[in-house]
Design a protein around this motif. Structure first.
Motif, PDB file in Angstrom:
ATOM      1  N   ASN A 113     120.333 -24.413 125.382  1.00 40.41           N
ATOM      2  CA  ASN A 113     118.979 -24.737 124.963  1.00 40.41           C
ATOM      3  C   ASN A 113     119.065 -25.669 123.753  1.00 40.41           C
ATOM      4  N   VAL A 114     119.223 -26.968 124.010  1.00 35.79           N
ATOM      5  CA  VAL A 114     119.483 -27.923 122.932  1.00 35.79           C
ATOM      6  C   VAL A 114     118.276 -28.011 122.000  1.00 35.79           C
ATOM      7  N   LYS A 115     118.486 -27.639 120.730  1.00 42.14           N
ATOM      8  CA  LYS A 115     117.403 -27.732 119.756  1.00 42.14           C
ATOM      9  C   LYS A 115     117.509 -29.000 118.938  1.00 42.14           C
ATOM     10  N   ASP A 116     118.705 -29.569 118.800  1.00 39.43           N
ATOM     11  CA  ASP A 116     118.885 -30.758 117.971  1.00 39.43           C
ATOM     12  C   ASP A 116     120.038 -31.573 118.547  1.00 39.43           C
ATOM     13  N   LYS A 117     119.718 -32.847 118.921  1.00 40.84           N
ATOM     14  CA  LYS A 117     120.754 -33.646 119.564  1.00 40.84           C
ATOM     15  C   LYS A 117     121.713 -34.264 118.563  1.00 40.84           C
ATOM     16  N   GLY A 118     121.283 -34.396 117.293  1.00 41.78           N
ATOM     17  CA  GLY A 118     122.113 -35.058 116.289  1.00 41.78           C
ATOM     18  C   GLY A 118     123.298 -34.201 115.870  1.00 41.78           C
ATOM     19  N   VAL A 119     124.301 -34.867 115.260  1.00 35.77           N
ATOM     20  CA  VAL A 119     125.509 -34.157 114.857  1.00 35.77           C
ATOM     21  C   VAL A 119     125.205 -33.168 113.730  1.00 35.77           C
ATOM     22  N   GLU A 120     124.433 -33.620 112.709  1.00 42.02           N
ATOM     23  CA  GLU A 120     124.209 -32.750 111.545  1.00 42.02           C
ATOM     24  C   GLU A 120     123.384 -31.521 111.916  1.00 42.02           C
ATOM     25  N   GLY A 121     122.286 -31.762 112.648  1.00 42.37           N
ATOM     26  CA  GLY A 121     121.407 -30.656 112.995  1.00 42.37           C
ATOM     27  C   GLY A 121     122.101 -29.614 113.838  1.00 42.37           C
ATOM     28  N   ALA A 122     122.863 -30.091 114.827  1.00 41.46           N
ATOM     29  CA  ALA A 122     123.580 -29.154 115.698  1.00 41.46           C
ATOM     30  C   ALA A 122     124.632 -28.402 114.902  1.00 41.46           C
ATOM     31  N   THR A 123     125.313 -29.106 113.980  1.00 42.17           N
ATOM     32  CA  THR A 123     126.324 -28.438 113.163  1.00 42.17           C
ATOM     33  C   THR A 123     125.707 -27.307 112.359  1.00 42.17           C
ATOM     34  N   ARG A 124     124.513 -27.598 111.793  1.00 45.32           N
ATOM     35  CA  ARG A 124     123.872 -26.584 110.955  1.00 45.32           C
ATOM     36  C   ARG A 124     123.560 -25.328 111.767  1.00 45.32           C
ATOM     37  N   ILE A 125     123.093 -25.516 112.989  1.00 41.05           N
ATOM     38  CA  ILE A 125     122.677 -24.344 113.768  1.00 41.05           C
ATOM     39  C   ILE A 125     123.865 -23.623 114.379  1.00 41.05           C
ATOM     40  N   VAL A 126     124.822 -24.378 114.934  1.00 43.90           N
ATOM     41  CA  VAL A 126     125.871 -23.740 115.730  1.00 43.90           C
ATOM     42  C   VAL A 126     127.046 -23.273 114.879  1.00 43.90           C
ATOM     43  N   VAL A 127     127.522 -24.139 113.974  1.00 46.27           N
ATOM     44  CA  VAL A 127     128.825 -23.902 113.367  1.00 46.27           C
ATOM     45  C   VAL A 127     128.758 -23.160 112.044  1.00 46.27           C
ATOM     46  N   GLU A 128     127.724 -23.462 111.231  1.00 43.98           N
ATOM     47  CA  GLU A 128     127.819 -23.136 109.817  1.00 43.98           C
ATOM     48  C   GLU A 128     128.030 -21.662 109.515  1.00 43.98           C
ATOM     49  N   LYS A 129     127.324 -20.786 110.251  1.00 41.82           N
ATOM     50  CA  LYS A 129     127.405 -19.374 109.895  1.00 41.82           C
ATOM     51  C   LYS A 129     128.818 -18.813 110.048  1.00 41.82           C
ATOM     52  N   PHE A 130     129.574 -19.347 111.017  1.00 39.58           N
ATOM     53  CA  PHE A 130     130.958 -18.871 111.173  1.00 39.58           C
ATOM     54  C   PHE A 130     131.909 -19.604 110.239  1.00 39.58           C
ATOM     55  N   GLU A 131     131.638 -20.884 110.050  1.00 31.56           N
ATOM     56  CA  GLU A 131     132.598 -21.701 109.301  1.00 31.56           C
ATOM     57  C   GLU A 131     132.778 -21.185 107.885  1.00 31.56           C
ATOM     58  N   LYS A 132     131.655 -20.792 107.259  1.00 31.93           N
ATOM     59  CA  LYS A 132     131.738 -20.295 105.884  1.00 31.93           C
ATOM     60  C   LYS A 132     132.741 -19.160 105.777  1.00 31.93           C
ATOM     61  N   ILE A 133     132.646 -18.205 106.731  1.00 28.57           N
ATOM     62  CA  ILE A 133     133.521 -17.034 106.662  1.00 28.57           C
ATOM     63  C   ILE A 133     134.935 -17.395 107.069  1.00 28.57           C
ATOM     64  N   LEU A 134     135.057 -18.168 108.150  1.00 25.04           N
ATOM     65  CA  LEU A 134     136.402 -18.475 108.664  1.00 25.04           C
ATOM     66  C   LEU A 134     137.215 -19.269 107.660  1.00 25.04           C
ATOM     67  N   ARG A 135     136.543 -20.121 106.871  1.00 25.59           N
ATOM     68  CA  ARG A 135     137.286 -20.888 105.881  1.00 25.59           C
ATOM     69  C   ARG A 135     137.897 -19.944 104.849  1.00 25.59           C
ATOM     70  N   ARG A 136     137.151 -18.905 104.505  1.00 22.73           N
ATOM     71  CA  ARG A 136     137.694 -17.956 103.524  1.00 22.73           C
ATOM     72  C   ARG A 136     138.817 -17.126 104.117  1.00 22.73           C
ATOM     73  N   ILE A 137     138.812 -16.918 105.440  1.00 23.56           N
ATOM     74  CA  ILE A 137     139.880 -16.109 106.029  1.00 23.56           C
ATOM     75  C   ILE A 137     141.147 -16.920 106.205  1.00 23.56           C
ATOM     76  N   PHE A 138     141.021 -18.125 106.768  1.00 25.20           N
ATOM     77  CA  PHE A 138     142.231 -18.805 107.235  1.00 25.20           C
ATOM     78  C   PHE A 138     142.684 -19.958 106.359  1.00 25.20           C
ATOM     79  N   GLU A 139     141.836 -20.467 105.464  1.00 28.97           N
ATOM     80  CA  GLU A 139     142.270 -21.686 104.773  1.00 28.97           C
ATOM     81  C   GLU A 139     142.299 -21.536 103.258  1.00 28.97           C
TER      82      GLU A 139
END
Lengths: 173, 108
Positions: free
Chosen positions: A147-173
Motif C-alpha cells: 500500500n504505497v503511501k509515498d513514492k519518494g525516497v525520503e518519505g518511504a524511508t521515514r515510514i518503512v525503515v526508521e523505526k528499526f534503523e534507530k535500534i539496529l544501529r545501536r545493536i550492530f554498529e
C-alpha cells in the motif's frame, strides 16, 4: 580454529535441544554431528576478503548495552509483526481487495552485513513491505510495498525503515 | 489452564494461516502473494508452535517447537526475498495497477 570451536559449541547446544536427552549414545552422536557441522560450515563465518578488498566488519560483541538494545528490539519487532498480520488479513478478507502495490526505494545508514540482514528481514515481516534487493555500496534497499503511501525516497524511508534503523544501529554498529 | 492458553494460540495460528492461504489465491501477482505467504503463514505457524510449547512444556516436543519458531523467523523472510529478487530479475511483471517500480527504473 576459534570459529570452529564456537560453531561446535553452538551446534552441540542445538543438538541437545533437539534430542532433549542425556543418554550416552545420543551425546556421542551429537559430538560427531557437531564436529562435522563445524568443519563443513566454518568457511561461511570467517570474514573473507572479497574481490573489491572489502572486509566485512565484525561488530563489538563485548558491550553489554548492545544486548539490552536487542532485548528491547524483540518486543518492538513482535508488535510490528502482529500489526502486519492484522493488516494483511484485513486486505485479504476485504471484498474489494484494497491494495495499492509498488516497489519503492529506501535509504539506509547501516553498513555491516549482519545489520543489513536484520533490517531486510524485519522489513519483510512488518506491515505490507517485502525487501526485494539491496544496493550495499550506495545504501539503498528496494522494497515491495502493498500500500504505497509515498513514492519518494525520503518519505518511504521515514515510514518503512526508521523505526528499526534507530535500534539496529545501536545493536550492530 | 495451560491447555486453554495453548489452544487459544493454536486456533489464532490456524486462522492466520487460513488468511495467508486465502491471500495466495486472491492477490493478483507474485509479489503480493509473497506478502501474504510470508507474513501470515510465518506468524500463523509460529502461533501453532508456541501453542504446542505451552501445552507440552519443557519436554522434547516443546523445545523442538521453540527451535522451529527460531528457524522459521530466520528463514521465511530470506526465502521470500530470494524469490522476489529472482522473479524480478527473470522478468516477472508487477500487477498492471501497481503504482511504481523503482527497481525496474534503476536496473540499467
Amino acid at each position: 580454529m576459534k570459529t570452529k570451536i564456537v560453531l561446535f559449541i553452538v551446534a552441540f547446544i542445538v543438538w541437545l535441544g533437539l534430542t532433549w536427552s542425556v543418554e550416552l549414545l545420543s551425546l556421542i552422536v551429537g559430538v560427531g554431528v557437531a564436529i562435522l557441522v563445524a568443519f563443513l560450515t566454518s568457511d561461511m563465518f570467517t570474514p573473507l576478503r572479497n574481490k573489491t578488498g572489502f572486509v566485512s566488519k565484525v561488530p563489538e560483541f563485548k558491550q553489554p548495552v548492545r544486548y539490552l538494545w536487542f532485548l528491547y528490539y524483540i518486543p518492538v519487532f513482535l508488535w510490528e509483526c502482529l500489526k502486519a498480520n492484522f493488516d494483511v488479513a484485513y486486505r485479504v478478507g476485504h471484498p474489494d481487495l484494497p491494495i495499492n502495490p509498488g516497489i519503492v526505494k529506501v535509504k539506509t545508514q547501516l553498513k555491516t552485513e549482519l545489520a543489513l540482514t536484520f533490517l531486510a528481514n524485519s522489513i519483510t515481516l512488518t506491515p505490507g513491505t517485502l525487501s526485494v534487493d539491496v544496493d550495499k555500496e550506495k545504501g539503498y534497499l528496494y522494497v515491495h510495498w502493498i500500500n504505497v503511501k509515498d513514492k519518494g525516497v525520503e518519505g518511504a524511508t521515514r515510514i518503512v525503515v526508521e523505526k528499526f534503523e534507530k535500534i539496529l544501529r545501536r545493536i550492530f554498529e | 489452564m495451560n491447555e486453554i492458553i495453548g489452544y487459544i494460540f493454536i486456533v489464532a495460528g490456524v486462522v492466520f494461516d487460513f488468511f495467508g492461504c486465502l491471500g495466495l489465491v486472491r492477490f493478483p501477482d507474485l509479489y503480493n502473494r509473497l506478502q501474504a505467504a510470508t507474513k501470515c503463514v510465518t506468524i500463523g505457524t509460529c502461533g501453532i508452535m508456541f501453542g504446542v510449547f505451552i501445552i507440552t512444556g519443557l519436554s522434547p516436543s516443546g523445545i523442538k517447537a521453540l527451535l522451529i519458531i527460531l528457524f522459521l523467523i530466520l528463514t521465511a523472510p530470506t526465502a521470500a526475498h530470494a524469490l522476489a529478487r529472482g522473479a524480478h530479475k527473470s522478468g516477472v511483471k508487477l500487477w498492471e495497477k501497481s503504482i511504481c517500480d523503482k527497481y525496474e527504473e534503476d536496473a540499467d
